[in-house]
Design an enzyme around this catalytic site. Sequence first.
Site, mmCIF file in Angstrom:
data_model
loop_
_atom_site.group_PDB
_atom_site.id
_atom_site.type_symbol
_atom_site.label_atom_id
_atom_site.label_comp_id
_atom_site.label_asym_id
_atom_site.label_seq_id
_atom_site.Cartn_x
_atom_site.Cartn_y
_atom_site.Cartn_z
ATOM 1 N N CYS A 23 9.133 25.045 -11.079
ATOM 2 C CA CYS A 23 9.135 24.996 -12.544
ATOM 3 C C CYS A 23 9.976 26.095 -13.172
ATOM 4 O O CYS A 23 10.143 26.121 -14.395
ATOM 5 C CB CYS A 23 7.709 25.065 -13.073
ATOM 6 S SG CYS A 23 6.878 26.644 -12.756
ATOM 7 N N CYS A 46 2.112 24.097 -9.537
ATOM 8 C CA CYS A 46 3.226 23.228 -9.124
ATOM 9 C C CYS A 46 3.016 22.684 -7.718
ATOM 10 O O CYS A 46 3.224 21.497 -7.459
ATOM 11 C CB CYS A 46 4.544 23.996 -9.180
ATOM 12 S SG CYS A 46 5.246 24.136 -10.828
ATOM 13 N N CYS A 116 -11.188 -7.503 8.880
ATOM 14 C CA CYS A 116 -11.624 -6.617 9.965
ATOM 15 C C CYS A 116 -10.862 -5.296 9.938
ATOM 16 O O CYS A 116 -11.417 -4.248 9.640
ATOM 17 C CB CYS A 116 -11.430 -7.313 11.311
ATOM 18 S SG CYS A 116 -11.852 -6.283 12.736
ATOM 19 N N CYS A 135 -9.878 -8.206 19.804
ATOM 20 C CA CYS A 135 -10.512 -7.210 18.946
ATOM 21 C C CYS A 135 -11.981 -7.078 19.327
ATOM 22 O O CYS A 135 -12.704 -8.076 19.413
ATOM 23 C CB CYS A 135 -10.365 -7.604 17.479
ATOM 24 S SG CYS A 135 -11.186 -6.475 16.340
ATOM 25 N N CYS A 156 7.277 -15.597 20.964
ATOM 26 C CA CYS A 156 6.769 -15.284 19.628
ATOM 27 C C CYS A 156 7.561 -16.064 18.583
ATOM 28 O O CYS A 156 8.792 -16.102 18.646
ATOM 29 C CB CYS A 156 6.888 -13.789 19.345
ATOM 30 S SG CYS A 156 5.851 -12.755 20.413
ATOM 31 N N CYS A 198 3.573 -5.213 -10.489
ATOM 32 C CA CYS A 198 4.921 -5.717 -10.256
ATOM 33 C C CYS A 198 5.039 -6.457 -8.927
ATOM 34 O O CYS A 198 4.422 -6.080 -7.934
ATOM 35 C CB CYS A 198 5.899 -4.550 -10.293
ATOM 36 S SG CYS A 198 7.620 -5.032 -10.140
ATOM 37 N N CYS A 206 9.042 1.849 5.764
ATOM 38 C CA CYS A 206 10.491 1.772 6.014
ATOM 39 C C CYS A 206 11.328 1.761 4.738
ATOM 40 O O CYS A 206 12.556 1.670 4.813
ATOM 41 C CB CYS A 206 10.812 0.535 6.844
ATOM 42 S SG CYS A 206 10.481 -1.031 5.980
ATOM 43 N N CYS A 211 10.633 -9.122 -2.486
ATOM 44 C CA CYS A 211 9.824 -9.879 -3.436
ATOM 45 C C CYS A 211 8.505 -10.267 -2.788
ATOM 46 O O CYS A 211 8.484 -10.773 -1.662
ATOM 47 C CB CYS A 211 10.583 -11.128 -3.895
ATOM 48 S SG CYS A 211 9.596 -12.254 -4.917
#
EC number: 2.3.2.31
Length: 292
Positions: A23, A46, A116, A135, A156, A198, A206, A211
């Site tokens: 400051c 600060c 979970c 799990c 995958c 928003c 990352c 969107c």
Amino acid sequence: MTTARYRPTWDLALEPLVSCKLCLGEYTVEQMTTIAQCQCIFCTLCLKQYVELLIKEGLETAISCPDASCPKRGHLQENEIECMVAAEIMQKYKKLQFEKEILLDPCRTWCPSSSCQAVCKLQEKGIQNPQLVQCSACDIEFCSACKANWHPGQGCPENMAITFLPGDSSSFFKSLEDDVPIKRCPKCKVYIERDEGCAQMMCKNCKHAFCWYCLESLDDDFLLIHYDKGPCRNKLGHSRASVIWHRTQVVGIFAGFGLLLLVASPFLLLATPFVLCCKCKCCKGDDDPLPT
């Protein structure tokens, strides 16, 4: 770390003042806080606001010294942070640290079920390959690589970059739904929860912007044109006036930068011959032999 203690004003008036790098105010030594690891000193208020802001926004690494030119690149220790912030903020800090620890641990992962969110252990043998994980809390079986339902003998799915797993373990991942509160970052696959507000999301892990509805990248969409057309039209979550104001600010920044370059360019052109001339004289002086 030293913390401030309050003393009578007549004692404080006799003490030398120290400047805060944040400051730029001047305070007594007892109104300052010194970071133990690097010995950088700031006013207590600060530094407290700096630490609280990083924790509330969700830090990705340890809290570093706020001085960008800190020679030791110091970090605040946990006990220093605990002396500075409220109990609920400290609890959030410990939660963030634990989440970061799980994210960096190749032998542990989160259960993908939104109801979970337990921590599951992976087998150390063959950790680099997809493996079945069960799990211990909800008994769901999923793939360690893509977090989808376990798919033996199959690769995958490529479209599993963004998924949401509801509480029903028998159903497959849902994606691209407007009403789901949790989705995965399209870049790093970390789960992100959206409470409200928003639709332009930024992954805290990352820093990828995307969107919330269609998961399209917004890294280069400074003007938020994405929400003017297509299925996400008018879904940004802000009024039209606020969007126009945002675009005006962005255009103003770029226009100001361009105007600055335009104004400075004649001076740069005029200064270039002098710089080159001085450089040539220096080089010529270095090449001249010493007198004997």
